[in-house]
Scaffold this active site. Structure first.
Site, PDB file in Angstrom:
ATOM      1  N   SER A  61       0.835  -1.205   0.000  1.00  0.00           N
ATOM      2  CA  SER A  61       0.000   0.000   0.000  1.00  0.00           C
ATOM      3  C   SER A  61       0.868   1.252   0.000  1.00  0.00           C
ATOM      4  O   SER A  61       1.977   1.253   0.555  1.00  0.00           O
ATOM      5  CB  SER A  61      -0.882   0.017   1.249  1.00  0.00           C
ATOM      6  OG  SER A  61      -1.526   1.269   1.375  1.00  0.00           O
ATOM      7  N   TYR A  65      -1.244  -0.978  10.141  1.00  0.00           N
ATOM      8  CA  TYR A  65      -1.470  -1.298   8.722  1.00  0.00           C
ATOM      9  C   TYR A  65      -0.229  -0.935   7.912  1.00  0.00           C
ATOM     10  O   TYR A  65       0.285  -1.751   7.136  1.00  0.00           O
ATOM     11  CB  TYR A  65      -2.700  -0.533   8.237  1.00  0.00           C
ATOM     12  CG  TYR A  65      -3.063  -0.743   6.781  1.00  0.00           C
ATOM     13  CD1 TYR A  65      -3.880  -1.797   6.391  1.00  0.00           C
ATOM     14  CD2 TYR A  65      -2.612   0.141   5.797  1.00  0.00           C
ATOM     15  CE1 TYR A  65      -4.243  -1.976   5.054  1.00  0.00           C
ATOM     16  CE2 TYR A  65      -2.964  -0.033   4.467  1.00  0.00           C
ATOM     17  CZ  TYR A  65      -3.785  -1.090   4.097  1.00  0.00           C
ATOM     18  OH  TYR A  65      -4.135  -1.261   2.776  1.00  0.00           O
TER      19      TYR A  65
HETATM   20  P1  NAD Z   1     -12.131  -5.197   0.491  1.00  0.00           P
HETATM   21  O1  NAD Z   1     -12.484  -5.039   1.939  1.00  0.00           O
HETATM   22  O2  NAD Z   1     -13.165  -4.919  -0.542  1.00  0.00           O
HETATM   23  O3  NAD Z   1     -11.570  -6.648   0.253  1.00  0.00           O
HETATM   24  C1  NAD Z   1     -10.805  -7.341   1.194  1.00  0.00           C
HETATM   25  C2  NAD Z   1     -11.172  -8.811   1.097  1.00  0.00           C
HETATM   26  O4  NAD Z   1     -10.308  -9.552   1.966  1.00  0.00           O
HETATM   27  C3  NAD Z   1     -12.614  -9.086   1.545  1.00  0.00           C
HETATM   28  O5  NAD Z   1     -13.248  -9.924   0.596  1.00  0.00           O
HETATM   29  C4  NAD Z   1     -12.430  -9.764   2.886  1.00  0.00           C
HETATM   30  O6  NAD Z   1     -13.469 -10.666   3.220  1.00  0.00           O
HETATM   31  C5  NAD Z   1     -11.092 -10.474   2.691  1.00  0.00           C
HETATM   32  N1  NAD Z   1     -10.447 -10.784   3.952  1.00  0.00           N
HETATM   33  C6  NAD Z   1     -10.251  -9.942   5.006  1.00  0.00           C
HETATM   34  N2  NAD Z   1      -9.632 -10.592   6.010  1.00  0.00           N
HETATM   35  C7  NAD Z   1      -9.425 -11.862   5.580  1.00  0.00           C
HETATM   36  C8  NAD Z   1      -8.835 -12.992   6.178  1.00  0.00           C
HETATM   37  N3  NAD Z   1      -8.350 -12.968   7.415  1.00  0.00           N
HETATM   38  N4  NAD Z   1      -8.809 -14.152   5.473  1.00  0.00           N
HETATM   39  C9  NAD Z   1      -9.335 -14.211   4.217  1.00  0.00           C
HETATM   40  N5  NAD Z   1      -9.887 -13.148   3.604  1.00  0.00           N
HETATM   41  C10 NAD Z   1      -9.944 -11.994   4.273  1.00  0.00           C
HETATM   42  O7  NAD Z   1     -10.870  -4.253   0.287  1.00  0.00           O
HETATM   43  P2  NAD Z   1      -9.976  -3.901  -0.996  1.00  0.00           P
HETATM   44  O8  NAD Z   1      -9.880  -2.438  -1.049  1.00  0.00           O
HETATM   45  O9  NAD Z   1     -10.392  -4.667  -2.189  1.00  0.00           O
HETATM   46  O10 NAD Z   1      -8.559  -4.410  -0.478  1.00  0.00           O
HETATM   47  C11 NAD Z   1      -7.821  -5.443  -1.083  1.00  0.00           C
HETATM   48  C12 NAD Z   1      -6.374  -5.308  -0.695  1.00  0.00           C
HETATM   49  O11 NAD Z   1      -5.843  -4.100  -1.218  1.00  0.00           O
HETATM   50  C13 NAD Z   1      -6.113  -5.254   0.819  1.00  0.00           C
HETATM   51  O12 NAD Z   1      -4.949  -5.990   1.115  1.00  0.00           O
HETATM   52  C14 NAD Z   1      -5.904  -3.781   1.085  1.00  0.00           C
HETATM   53  O13 NAD Z   1      -5.150  -3.572   2.233  1.00  0.00           O
HETATM   54  C15 NAD Z   1      -5.182  -3.393  -0.184  1.00  0.00           C
HETATM   55  N6  NAD Z   1      -5.213  -1.948  -0.500  1.00  0.00           N
HETATM   56  C16 NAD Z   1      -6.398  -1.321  -0.732  1.00  0.00           C
HETATM   57  C17 NAD Z   1      -6.394   0.028  -1.063  1.00  0.00           C
HETATM   58  C18 NAD Z   1      -7.682   0.784  -1.318  1.00  0.00           C
HETATM   59  O14 NAD Z   1      -7.626   2.020  -1.340  1.00  0.00           O
HETATM   60  N7  NAD Z   1      -8.811   0.119  -1.511  1.00  0.00           N
HETATM   61  C19 NAD Z   1      -5.191   0.730  -1.150  1.00  0.00           C
HETATM   62  C20 NAD Z   1      -4.002   0.052  -0.901  1.00  0.00           C
HETATM   63  C21 NAD Z   1      -4.028  -1.297  -0.586  1.00  0.00           C
END
Ligand code: NAD
Length: 256
Positions: free
Chosen positions: A147, A162
Site C-alpha cells: 500500500s 497497517y
Molecule cells: P475489500 O475489503 O473490498 O476486500 C478485502 C477482502 O479480503 C474481503 O473480501 C475480505 O473478506 C477479505 N479478507 C479480510 N480478512 C481476511 C482474512 N483474514 N482471510 C481471508 N480473507 C480476508 O478491500 P480492498 O480495497 O479490495 O482491499 C484489497 C487489498 O488491497 C487489501 O490488502 C488492502 O489492504 C489493499 N489496498 C487497498 C487500497 C484501497 O484504497 N482500496 C489501497 C491500498 C491497498
C-alpha cells in the site's frame, strides 16, 4: 516467450469475495487471461458464489473456499482441495487484507496483533504453502498487495499497524524472491494508492474521492481494475524476469 507458463494453470486469489473489491477484479482479469481460479476468502458461500460467476462469465475452471488466511490449518485444507480439483497451482495473488484507522496513541495490542496476523503473517502462510507447489512445478508467480500507506506513513485511511504490516510485505517479498528465483518462481508487490472500494470505512463519498484526487497527478479516483491490470502483468508469462519489485499504482500520489 521465455518463461512458459503452462496453458492449464491455476491462480489462487485471496480476498476475492468482496463484490466491489480489488480481489474480485484481479480474479476476473486473471480468468480473462486464461487462468483457472481458486478463491480464498472468509466466507465459504461468498467465495463459492464468486467462483461460479467467474466460471460462467469467462468459461474457466473456478472454485472457492472459506478460510481465514491467518489460520494455517484452514489455508492448508483449502489449498489441498484446490490442488485436487483445479489445474497446477502456479499463481498466487495475495489480495486479502484489513484496514486499521485507529490513531496510534489509542491502539490496543489486540488490534496491532490482528493487523500483523492478517496483513503480514496471513500472506506468509498462504505464500509458503503455495510456493512449495510452485517449486515442485518449476514455475510460479506471486504478487502481494502492499500500500501507499507503507511508503508515506499512512495518510489515506489506515494508520500505524497497517502501514507497518504493508511495509513488511515489501521486505518479505524481496526475500522470498531471492530464495525462490532459482526455482523459476517470481515474487513482487503492487502498492495501490486510494482505490474506490469499501475498505476505507465504507463506500467513498464524492467529497472523500475529491480529497484523494487533489493529491494525485492523474485526476480521477483509482479503480480496482487499475490494480488488477498491474497484478495480471506481473503474473503474465512475459514477466518472468521481473522479481523482488514493487509497482506503484497510485495516480502519481507518491513516486519512488
Ligand atoms: P475489500 O475489503 O473490498 O476486500 C478485502 C477482502 O479480503 C474481503 O473480501 C475480505 O473478506 C477479505 N479478507 C479480510 N480478512 C481476511 C482474512 N483474514 N482471510 C481471508 N480473507 C480476508 O478491500 P480492498 O480495497 O479490495 O482491499 C484489497 C487489498 O488491497 C487489501 O490488502 C488492502 O489492504 C489493499 N489496498 C487497498 C487500497 C484501497 O484504497 N482500496 C489501497 C491500498 C491497498
Amino acid at each position: 516467450m521465455l518463461n512458459n507458463l503452462p496453458t492449464a494453470r491455476t491462480a489462487i486469489v485471496t480476498g476475492a469475495a468482496s463484490a466491489r473489491g480489488i480481489g474480485r477484479s484481479v480474479a476476473e482479469r486473471l480468468a480473462e487471461d486464461g487462468w483457472s481460479i481458486g478463491i480464498i476468502d472468509l466466507d465459504a458461500s461468498a467465495s463459492a458464489e464468486a467462483a461460479s460467476e467467474l466460471a460462467e462469465r469467462f468459461d474457466v475452471l473456478a472454485a472457492g473456499w472459506g478460510a481465514d488466511i491467518s489460520d494455517p490449518h484452514a489455508v492448508s485444507r483449502a489449498l489441498d482441495e484446490a490442488e485436487a480439483s483445479l489445474p497446477p497451482l502456479v499463481g498466487l495473488a495475495n489480495i486479502a487484507g484489513i484496514s486499521s484507522p485507529t490513531p496510534y496513541l489509542e491502539l490496543t495490542l489486540d488490534e496491532w496483533r490482528r493487523q500483523m496476523d492478517v496483513n503480514l503473517t496471513g500472506v506468509h502462510i498462504v505464500t509458503q504453502r503455495a510456493a512449495r507447489s510452485m517449486v515442485r512445478h518449476g514455475i510460479g508467480r506471486i504478487v502481494s498487495i502492499s500500500s501507499i500507506s507503507a511508503q508515506r506513513g499512512g495518510g489515506t485511511y489506515s494508520k500505524t499497524p497497517y502501514s507497518t504490516a504493508k511495509a513488511g510485505l515489501i521486505g518479505f517479498t524481496r526475500s522470498v524472491a531471492r530464495e525462490l528465483g532459482e526455482f523459476g518462481v517470481t515474487a513482487n508487490t503492487v502498492s495501490p494508492g486510494p482505490i474506490d472500494t469499501d475498505i476505507m470505512g465504507g463506500r467513498l463519498t464524492e467529497e472523500r474521492k475529491q480529497g484523494f484526487i487533489d493529491e494525485q497527478i492523474v485526476k480521477r479516483i483509482g479503480a480496482p481494475a487499475d490494480v488488477a491490470h498491474a497484478v495480471a502483468f506481473l503474473m503474465s508469462d512475459g514477466a518472468g524476469f521481473i522479481t523482488g519489485q514493487n509497482v506503484n499504482v497510485n495516480g502519481g500520489q507518491y513516486m519512488s
